[in-house]
Every structure is written in structure tokens, then in C-alpha cells.
Write an enzyme that holds these catalytic residues in place. Structure first.
Site, short mmCIF file in Angstrom:
data_model
loop_
_atom_site.label_atom_id
_atom_site.label_comp_id
_atom_site.label_asym_id
_atom_site.label_seq_id
_atom_site.Cartn_x
_atom_site.Cartn_y
_atom_site.Cartn_z
CE LYS A 128 -10.69 1.73 -5.27
NZ LYS A 128 -9.82 1.50 -4.09
NE ARG A 150 -13.09 7.05 -2.34
CZ ARG A 150 -12.03 6.77 -3.10
NH1 ARG A 150 -12.09 6.87 -4.40
NH2 ARG A 150 -10.93 6.38 -2.53
NE ARG A 194 -0.69 3.64 -3.88
CZ ARG A 194 -2.00 3.82 -3.80
NH1 ARG A 194 -2.79 3.21 -4.66
NH2 ARG A 194 -2.52 4.59 -2.87
NE ARG A 225 -2.44 7.99 -3.76
CZ ARG A 225 -3.56 7.34 -4.01
NH1 ARG A 225 -3.67 6.64 -5.13
NH2 ARG A 225 -4.57 7.37 -3.17
NE ARG A 243 -6.29 6.71 0.96
CZ ARG A 243 -5.25 6.13 0.36
NH1 ARG A 243 -4.03 6.27 0.83
NH2 ARG A 243 -5.44 5.41 -0.73
P1 AP5 Z 1 -3.73 0.02 -6.34
O1 AP5 Z 1 -4.12 -0.61 -7.62
O2 AP5 Z 1 -3.03 1.35 -6.41
O3 AP5 Z 1 -4.97 0.07 -5.33
P2 AP5 Z 1 -6.28 0.98 -5.34
O4 AP5 Z 1 -7.40 0.11 -4.89
O5 AP5 Z 1 -6.41 1.70 -6.64
O6 AP5 Z 1 -5.88 1.96 -4.16
P3 AP5 Z 1 -6.00 3.53 -4.03
O7 AP5 Z 1 -5.25 3.89 -2.77
O8 AP5 Z 1 -5.59 4.25 -5.26
O9 AP5 Z 1 -7.50 3.69 -3.80
P4 AP5 Z 1 -8.19 4.84 -3.18
O10 AP5 Z 1 -9.56 4.51 -3.54
O11 AP5 Z 1 -7.94 5.10 -1.75
O12 AP5 Z 1 -7.47 6.12 -3.86
P5 AP5 Z 1 -7.96 7.12 -4.97
O13 AP5 Z 1 -6.81 7.56 -5.75
O14 AP5 Z 1 -9.17 6.62 -5.66
O15 AP5 Z 1 -2.81 -1.03 -5.54
C1 AP5 Z 1 -2.21 -0.69 -4.31
C2 AP5 Z 1 -0.79 -1.29 -4.23
O16 AP5 Z 1 -0.90 -2.71 -4.18
C3 AP5 Z 1 0.09 -0.97 -5.45
O17 AP5 Z 1 1.40 -0.79 -5.02
C4 AP5 Z 1 -0.03 -2.24 -6.33
O18 AP5 Z 1 1.13 -2.46 -7.12
C5 AP5 Z 1 -0.23 -3.34 -5.28
N1 AP5 Z 1 -1.12 -4.42 -5.73
C6 AP5 Z 1 -2.26 -4.29 -6.45
N2 AP5 Z 1 -2.83 -5.50 -6.63
C7 AP5 Z 1 -2.02 -6.40 -6.01
C8 AP5 Z 1 -2.06 -7.84 -5.85
N3 AP5 Z 1 -3.07 -8.56 -6.36
N4 AP5 Z 1 -1.07 -8.42 -5.16
C9 AP5 Z 1 -0.04 -7.68 -4.63
N5 AP5 Z 1 0.06 -6.34 -4.75
C10 AP5 Z 1 -0.92 -5.71 -5.44
O19 AP5 Z 1 -8.49 8.33 -4.05
C11 AP5 Z 1 -7.58 9.14 -3.33
C12 AP5 Z 1 -8.36 10.26 -2.64
O20 AP5 Z 1 -9.04 11.09 -3.62
C13 AP5 Z 1 -9.49 9.82 -1.69
O21 AP5 Z 1 -9.02 9.52 -0.41
C14 AP5 Z 1 -10.40 11.06 -1.73
O22 AP5 Z 1 -9.88 12.10 -0.93
C15 AP5 Z 1 -10.32 11.51 -3.18
N6 AP5 Z 1 -11.36 10.86 -4.01
C16 AP5 Z 1 -11.15 10.00 -5.05
N7 AP5 Z 1 -12.32 9.61 -5.57
C17 AP5 Z 1 -13.29 10.23 -4.85
C18 AP5 Z 1 -14.70 10.18 -4.88
N8 AP5 Z 1 -15.36 9.43 -5.77
N9 AP5 Z 1 -15.38 10.94 -3.99
C19 AP5 Z 1 -14.76 11.72 -3.09
N10 AP5 Z 1 -13.41 11.77 -2.99
C20 AP5 Z 1 -12.68 11.03 -3.85
#
Ligand code: AP5
Length: 218
Positions: free
Chosen positions: A18, A93, A132, A164, A175
Site C-alpha cells: 500500500k 481500517r 523491508r 520497523r 498484525r
Molecule cells: P509496503 O509498501 O511497505 O507495504 P504496506 O502495505 O504499506 O505495509 P505496512 O506494513 O506499512 O502496512 P500496515 O498497514 O501494516 O502498516 P501501517 O504503517 O499502515 O511494502 C512492504 C514491503 O514489500 C516493502 O519492503 C516493499 O519494498 C516490498 N514490496 C512492495 N510491493 C512489492 C511487490 N509488488 N513485489 C515485491 N516486493 C514488494 O500501520 C502500522 C501500525 O500503525 C498499525 O499496526 C497500527 O498499530 C497503526 N495504525 C496505522 N493506521 C491505523 C488506523 N487507520 N487505525 C488504527 N491504527 C492504525
């Protein structure tokens, strides 16, 4: 007359890509990338009260409470730079967040226009998150699939990359469970609005971008 703003919601499990895609899509469409995870991490590194509160949930792989998250997004989307719209990454979410977003965008005279749902199997998610590497300014790399030019160094500003805290295997597994319990009901929610498009997230990064842009520009 003001042009109508565009709002895109990136949906998918942790590690689906994402953040990677949201950055590219936002730049390509002239929109702002709004990531709730990045906003929480920014607050944490600035040692704000919000950052400390968020960290107590994030390190366990739990969601930050809805009221706190919604208030933060409301403030961010109300800023001047979001007038043309935004690519939302990591929000909504929960169904309560989706309802709050709909009400907020209605106030702005807009709506969620498109929801690319990036579908990736669990084994791939774990592999992606364990490899990552992040830059302090939020750029995302992968040790194998999207490596920086020099290992552990950001291509753009030369600073050291880090892993991270919540990418540890046991937190990642939780998660993913939290995603299936609390976030996956949004697939049905947006499907019934006719704005959800399934994207094959197992393809190479460029191909995933191409598929999303095809529907975004249609
Ligand atoms: P990446 O693009 O980083 O994936 P992502 O889907 O963004 O993964 P996240 O782990 O960031 O999502 P998340 O939703 O758990 O975390 P967030 O920060 O929002 O890609 C992942 C890896 O794969 C990278 O190394 C990339 O290079 C590689 N990659 C990407 N595409 C690829 C492809 N096509 N082929 C090969 N490799 C590829 O949230 C973190 C925490 O914050 C949550 O757990 C929660 O505690 C809190 N939080 C955030 N938002 C909320 C909310 N709305 N409500 C409540 N709590 C929240």
C-alpha cells in the site's frame, strides 16, 4: 469553480504494498499521500503525546483507537495541500473509520472515488515485511525486491535505513490476524459501493502501479 477533489483509499493487508504504491500513485496523479502509519511514526519520533499513545498499540500490532486516529486524519485532510484530494494509505481500517471518512469527505463536498484492494497471500506478506528497510523520511525498500543502491543507505538523502519495530515475525503474524478481524470487512463495504477494484499485488512493483493507474485514470 473548484475542481472536485479525488480520494483514493489503498486497501490490503500489512505488507501488500500500500505504502509503496500510494507514494507513486499520489505523485502521478498530483495528490497528497496520507499514511496514518507514517503520521503515527512521525509523532513518535517527535515524542508527542499522540506518538507515545500510538506506540503503545503499534508495538503490539494492535490498532490505535478509532477516535484518536479519526481526529488525526480529519486534521490532516483539512490542510491546504489536500485541496485536490489524497491517496489514503492505512486508513480507514475499521468500519467506524470508514463511516467517519465518508462523513468527513461529504463535508468537503467529496467522496471515496476508488479503492484499489491489493491482494497478496500471507506467505508473501511475511517475506516482504521481514526484508523491508525504511528511511527516516518514509521511503520503503526491500532487501531483495526493491534494494537501495548501497545496502542499508537511503538512495535520496544518504541516511541509514532501519527495520520497523513492528516487522518482527511475532508482531507481523498478529498484525495479519488483526487485519482479517477488523479491516477485511471493508472489502465488502466498498464492494457494495461499486468502487473497489481488486489488484494482483504479487506482480512486480511497476506492474502493480500500472494496473492501479489504469483504473484510476479510466
Ligand atoms: P509496503 O509498501 O511497505 O507495504 P504496506 O502495505 O504499506 O505495509 P505496512 O506494513 O506499512 O502496512 P500496515 O498497514 O501494516 O502498516 P501501517 O504503517 O499502515 O511494502 C512492504 C514491503 O514489500 C516493502 O519492503 C516493499 O519494498 C516490498 N514490496 C512492495 N510491493 C512489492 C511487490 N509488488 N513485489 C515485491 N516486493 C514488494 O500501520 C502500522 C501500525 O500503525 C498499525 O499496526 C497500527 O498499530 C497503526 N495504525 C496505522 N493506521 C491505523 C488506523 N487507520 N487505525 C488504527 N491504527 C492504525
Amino acid at each position: 469553480m473548484n475542481e472536485k477533489a479525488t480520494y483514493i483509499v489503498m486497501l490490503g493487508p500489512p505488507g501488500a504494498g500500500k505504502g509503496t504504491q500510494a507514494k507513486i500513485i499520489a505523485e502521478e496523479l498530483g495528490l497528497v499521500h496520507v499514511s496514518t502509519g507514517d503520521l503515527f511514526r512521525e509523532n513518535l519520533s517527535n515524542e508527542t503525546e499522540l506518538g507515545k499513545l500510538a506506540a503503545s498499540f503499534m508495538t503490539k500490532g494492535e490498532l490505535v483507537p478509532d477516535d484518536v486516529t479519526i481526529a488525526m486524519v480529519e486534521e490532516r485532510l483539512g490542510r491546504e495541500d489536500c485541496q485536490k484530494g489524497a491517496v489514503l494509505d492505512g486508513f480507514p481500517r475499521t468500519p467506524a473509520q470508514a463511516e467517519a471518512l465518508a462523513a468527513l469527505l461529504e463535508r468537503f463536498g467529496g467522496q471515496v472515488d476508488l479503492v484499489p484492494f491489493i491482494k497478496v497471500p500471507n506467505e508473501t506478506l511475511i517475506e516482504r515485511l521481514s526484508g523491508r528497510w525504511m528511511s527516516k523520511s518514509g521511503r520503503v525498500y526491500h532487501a531483495l525486491y526493491n534494494p537501495p543502491k548501497v545496502r542499508w543507505i537511503d538512495d535520496v538523502d544518504g541516511t541509514e535505513l532501519y527495520q520497523r519495530e513492528d516487522d518482527k515475525p511475532e508482531t507481523v503474524a498478529h498484525r495479519i490476524d488483526v487485519y482479517y478481524e477488523q479491516t477485511s470487512p471493508l472489502i465488502e463495504y466498498y464492494l457494495s459501493d461499486g468502487i473497489l477494484v481488486e489488484i494482483d499485488g504479487t506482480q512486480e512493483i511497476d506492474k502493480v502501479t500500472e494496473d492501479i493507474l489504469k483504473v484510476a485514470k479510466a
